[in-house]
Design an enzyme around this catalytic site. Structure first.
Site, mmCIF file in Angstrom:
data_model
loop_
_atom_site.group_PDB
_atom_site.id
_atom_site.type_symbol
_atom_site.label_atom_id
_atom_site.label_comp_id
_atom_site.label_asym_id
_atom_site.label_seq_id
_atom_site.Cartn_x
_atom_site.Cartn_y
_atom_site.Cartn_z
ATOM 1 N N PRO A 1 0.889 -1.281 -0.028
ATOM 2 C CA PRO A 1 0.127 0.068 0.001
ATOM 3 C C PRO A 1 0.798 1.381 -0.093
ATOM 4 C CG PRO A 1 0.087 -0.980 2.211
ATOM 5 C CD PRO A 1 0.687 -2.137 1.122
ATOM 6 N N ASN A 2 0.161 2.104 -0.731
ATOM 7 C CA ASN A 2 1.004 3.508 -0.788
ATOM 8 C C ASN A 2 2.168 3.818 -1.433
ATOM 9 O OD1 ASN A 2 -1.076 5.037 0.788
ATOM 10 N ND2 ASN A 2 -0.491 3.779 2.535
ATOM 11 N N ARG B 1 5.546 10.699 -3.472
ATOM 12 C CA ARG B 1 5.148 10.630 -2.122
ATOM 13 C C ARG B 1 6.118 10.985 -1.454
ATOM 14 N NH1 ARG B 1 4.239 4.902 1.047
ATOM 15 N NH2 ARG B 1 4.003 5.981 3.023
ATOM 16 N N TYR C 1 11.259 9.199 1.030
ATOM 17 C CA TYR C 1 11.222 7.851 0.106
ATOM 18 C C TYR C 1 11.967 8.165 -1.402
ATOM 19 C CZ TYR C 1 7.697 6.253 3.283
ATOM 20 O OH TYR C 1 7.126 5.451 4.398
ATOM 21 N N ASN D 1 8.328 -5.261 -0.891
ATOM 22 C CA ASN D 1 7.958 -4.070 -0.017
ATOM 23 C C ASN D 1 6.575 -4.234 0.527
ATOM 24 O OD1 ASN D 1 7.673 -1.717 1.674
ATOM 25 N ND2 ASN D 1 9.058 -0.541 0.037
ATOM 26 N N ALA E 1 3.061 -0.500 4.755
ATOM 27 C CA ALA E 1 2.722 -0.449 6.342
ATOM 28 C C ALA E 1 2.211 -1.992 6.574
ATOM 29 C CB ALA E 1 1.681 0.505 6.524
ATOM 30 N N HIS F 1 4.166 -4.250 9.085
ATOM 31 C CA HIS F 1 4.377 -3.922 10.756
ATOM 32 C C HIS F 1 2.825 -4.682 11.233
ATOM 33 C CE1 HIS F 1 7.251 -1.396 9.504
ATOM 34 N NE2 HIS F 1 6.653 -0.452 8.782
ATOM 35 N N ASP G 1 1.768 -14.845 7.117
ATOM 36 C CA ASP G 1 1.040 -16.235 7.088
ATOM 37 C C ASP G 1 1.201 -16.850 5.449
ATOM 38 O OD1 ASP G 1 0.504 -16.491 9.717
ATOM 39 O OD2 ASP G 1 -1.633 -16.364 9.138
ATOM 40 N N GLU H 1 13.129 -8.726 1.602
ATOM 41 C CA GLU H 1 12.135 -7.524 2.094
ATOM 42 C C GLU H 1 12.858 -6.509 1.827
ATOM 43 O OE1 GLU H 1 9.673 -8.208 5.285
ATOM 44 O OE2 GLU H 1 10.136 -6.421 6.193
ATOM 45 N N HIS I 1 12.844 -2.156 2.170
ATOM 46 C CA HIS I 1 12.193 -0.653 2.372
ATOM 47 C C HIS I 1 13.024 0.363 1.966
ATOM 48 C CE1 HIS I 1 9.273 -2.752 4.838
ATOM 49 N NE2 HIS I 1 10.349 -3.635 5.332
ATOM 50 N N LEU I 2 12.457 1.351 1.417
ATOM 51 C CA LEU I 2 13.133 2.672 1.062
ATOM 52 C C LEU I 2 13.773 3.385 2.218
ATOM 53 C CD1 LEU I 2 10.033 3.493 -1.074
ATOM 54 C CD2 LEU I 2 11.999 3.341 -2.075
ATOM 55 N N SER I 3 12.805 3.456 3.151
ATOM 56 C CA SER I 3 13.372 4.371 4.395
ATOM 57 C C SER I 3 14.186 3.244 5.334
ATOM 58 C CB SER I 3 12.308 5.015 5.111
ATOM 59 O OG SER I 3 11.424 4.125 5.610
ATOM 60 N N ARG J 1 12.885 5.139 12.516
ATOM 61 C CA ARG J 1 11.801 5.843 12.650
ATOM 62 C C ARG J 1 10.647 5.482 13.663
ATOM 63 N NH1 ARG J 1 8.979 5.144 6.590
ATOM 64 N NH2 ARG J 1 7.859 6.888 7.307
ATOM 65 N N ARG K 1 7.295 0.991 13.471
ATOM 66 C CA ARG K 1 8.085 0.500 12.157
ATOM 67 C C ARG K 1 9.375 -0.400 12.334
ATOM 68 N NH1 ARG K 1 5.490 4.062 8.253
ATOM 69 N NH2 ARG K 1 4.952 5.807 9.183
#
Ligand code: DQA
Length: 157
Positions: A12-13, A20, A25, A79, A82, A85, A92, A103, A105-107, A112, A116
């Protein structure tokens, strides 16, 4: 050298990455990944067939992951946004399908907010790359291909 079918999954997002919250990011788009590999003269591009998927809904992502398992895809870079978390459902799914994944993540999620710092999904993967903007995906892809090469060699004796 083996060739691999790899799926890049964004949760998402992450559709408007590059636009964004650019201070967090960055300004590069997920679609830029093949271009970045070319700019780097990275030979990976000749060894992988890349497919991209993005969805905001948990169910849609799980449906796509099940398809990846069914299609016997070689590996994934994911990625989960959210859902990393919060989503036991996604965790599952990643657990039972057993498709190798990195996995990303950009950040740097550990620098943070506290929430997170927990990933429900990472335990099912090979490892995590976080904090390098779009380059997290490039490093993740490289790590995934190295992992697949090693597993293939081991299987081949
Ligand atoms: C993110 C980090 C998550 O905490 C956040 O919810 C995102 C993006 C990252 O790439 O840094 O949507 O996964």
């Amino acid at each position: 050298m083996a060739r691999y079918d790899i799926l890049i999954v964004n949760g998402p997002n992450l559709r408007f990455i590059g636009q964004r919250d650019t201070s967090v990011y960055g300004t590069r788009k997920i679609d830029d990944i093949p271009e970045i590999l070319k700019e780097m003269n990275n030979e990976l591009l000749s060894r992988i067939s890349l497919e991209f998927f993005q969805a905001n809904g948990e169910g849609e992502i799980i449906d796509r992951l099940e398809k990846a398992w069914h299609d016997k895809i070689d590996g994934m870079v994911i990625n989960p946004g959210a859902y990393t978390h919060t989503s036991l459902a996604l965790a599952d799914c990643l657990g039972w399908i057993g498709v190798p994944f990195v996995e990303v993540h950009l950040s740097n999620v550990w620098s943070r907010e506290k929430i997170r710092r927990q990933s429900l999904t990472a335990a099912h993967g090979i490892g995590v790359v976080a904090g390098f903007g779009i380059m997290s995906y490039i490093y993740g892809l490289q790590a995934l291909v190295d992992y697949l090469d090693t597993s293939n060699n081991n299987l081949g004796g």
